[in-house]
Design an enzyme around this catalytic site. Sequence first.
Site, PDB file in Angstrom:
ATOM      1  CB  ILE A  19      -0.877   0.023   1.194  1.00 50.65           C
ATOM      2  CG1 ILE A  19       0.001   0.072   2.609  1.00 50.65           C
ATOM      3  CG2 ILE A  19      -2.065  -1.014   1.011  1.00 50.65           C
ATOM      4  CD1 ILE A  19      -0.963   0.110   3.871  1.00 50.65           C
ATOM      5  N   GLY A  20       2.040   1.176   0.179  1.00 53.42           N
ATOM      6  CA  GLY A  20       3.061   2.321   0.159  1.00 53.42           C
ATOM      7  C   GLY A  20       4.576   1.871  -0.179  1.00 53.42           C
ATOM      8  N   GLY A  22       8.485   3.649  -0.646  1.00 53.21           N
ATOM      9  CA  GLY A  22       9.474   4.884  -0.785  1.00 53.21           C
ATOM     10  C   GLY A  22      10.925   4.260  -1.333  1.00 53.21           C
ATOM     11  N   GLY A  23      11.646   5.396  -0.949  1.00 50.52           N
ATOM     12  CA  GLY A  23      13.172   4.858  -1.513  1.00 50.52           C
ATOM     13  C   GLY A  23      13.692   3.851  -0.774  1.00 50.52           C
ATOM     14  CG  MET A  24      15.910   4.650   2.043  1.00 46.21           C
ATOM     15  SD  MET A  24      16.789   5.311   3.475  1.00 46.21           S
ATOM     16  CE  MET A  24      15.603   6.613   3.516  1.00 46.21           C
ATOM     17  CB  VAL A  27       3.497   0.746   4.099  1.00 47.92           C
ATOM     18  CG1 VAL A  27       2.522   0.611   5.064  1.00 47.92           C
ATOM     19  CG2 VAL A  27       4.451   1.788   4.312  1.00 47.92           C
ATOM     20  CE  LYS A  42       4.070   2.995   8.258  1.00 50.56           C
ATOM     21  NZ  LYS A  42       4.372   4.144   8.417  1.00 50.56           N
ATOM     22  CG  ASP A 139       6.593  13.839   7.372  1.00 53.19           C
ATOM     23  OD1 ASP A 139       6.460  14.541   7.056  1.00 53.19           O
ATOM     24  OD2 ASP A 139       6.977  12.773   7.125  1.00 53.19           O
TER      25      ASP A 139
END
Length: 511
Positions: A19-20, A22-24, A27, A42, A139
């Site tokens: 569902i998600g 990123g670069g590192m 999720v 995660k 954030d």
Amino acid sequence: MTVPAGRVVADRYELSTLIGQGGMGQVWTAYDQRLDRRVAVKLLRPDKVAGQEADELRRRFVRECRVTAQVDHPGLVTVHDAGSEGEELFLVMQYVDGVDLAAHLAGRDPYPWQAAVAVAAQLCAVLSAVHAVPIVHRDLKPRNVMVKQDGTVTVLDLGVASVMDTDTTRLTHTGSPIGSPAYMAPEQAMGGAVGPYTDLYALGVLLHELLSGDVPFSGSTALGVLHRHLYEPPLPVRRTRPEVPEALEALVLRLLAKDPQHRPASAQEVYQELAPMLPARGTTTGEPLDPTRPFLRPHAPWPDRARTPAPQPAPAAPAPPADEKADVARAVDEVKRLLGEGRITQAVDILGAILPTAAQQHGEHSPVVRSLRKQYAATLMDDGQYRRALPELRRLADERATEAGRADPQALRFRYDVAQCLEQLGEPAAALAEYRALLPYYENQYVSGDPELAHDVRRRMGHLLLALGDRPAAHDTLARLLIDVERLRGPGHPMAGEVRRTLQWLGQVRG
């Protein structure tokens, strides 16, 4: 990083749907095999960052997982587990059923200012608990805020996801600020000390976006956005939304002050300023995902258990394999395996996800789809999801009765399950009506006679009459049942004993 669906993390958490990413890290929705529940997992790969930064990433991850777990607030996502597996770090959290605030905002144009106030007030309650630890989120943004079905707001990624987010801005290799440019406070952008005031600035950006439809500062590059945060004043929201109260506009501008000393002193202070603008207690529209609902009806149950709502679609589940012709067979085998292992929740999701594909391949009324829908309804009942099972069973009962007649044993069984669902959902009058309609078929030996089922239906009817307060009718129903059970099955039969005890409780017979 490439992670296959179905992989089990820490010998317990089976990855389901990505569902998600990123670069590192990634999720996933996942299933806790031990407790048979949905969770969010995660995965983070520190080795994607070179040298000492990888070690720092690991240390920060472990520290933040430990500290986050100390915060106890219903508006903050619950951390279930954390650890490492090989080169990866993993974090297991509560699965939140809702939509993120970015999607919620996109679906409403303009976003009601009352809803914006309700969201901000709930966020203040969360931030106040977080800052008391003390932790700074660093954030806060719409993607990290979930609006649940009952309108309550849940904050995600308390300092953890910032290290794996595609929006993360890293201006330098040492002491680099963490956060998303559009929501980053000036002191954060400059790599200075962050504190609760930093989160309050992000709250101001978020409120400005809800009220105006856009963040106060945007640009084509991260540095350009940060420059505007540092040097440009925000546009007052009443320029585009004159219906917004002046007090709310003034609060947003204070939250967006360049100097932290000019912002409100705390999240609690912001809440106090928002409180007079919150909706007064009253009725709601009944619609889900309404952030004003917790203030309109504080602590009211959700969903309203007094009524059976319209059928809801099954929740998202793992995407089926690309080879559609093999999807159904594989899904059926997987469901059998999961049910054999007692993992009912996961089996329910797979059945709900595969049904549209099966209907497209084989036809809505095909034997394959009918069989899958029967399994789906039965599994929902096994999982205690009676509200979702009810419309499925009604549909199966109606279709079978149309094809084979109302006296067909399978159609009657579906209707019996419908009555059971209504009983479990606390709708005694509707359940009683369903059982009364069924009883003649079970008592008629020339139709679908089944004395045992007829006795069970009569027993349930007696208990439902008690629930409805009709004690004379309940006594009459159960007394007649006791006579018939003793004659057919003997006075020592368990049902005879149960009915006798109920009648004794009613005070109508003596033991």
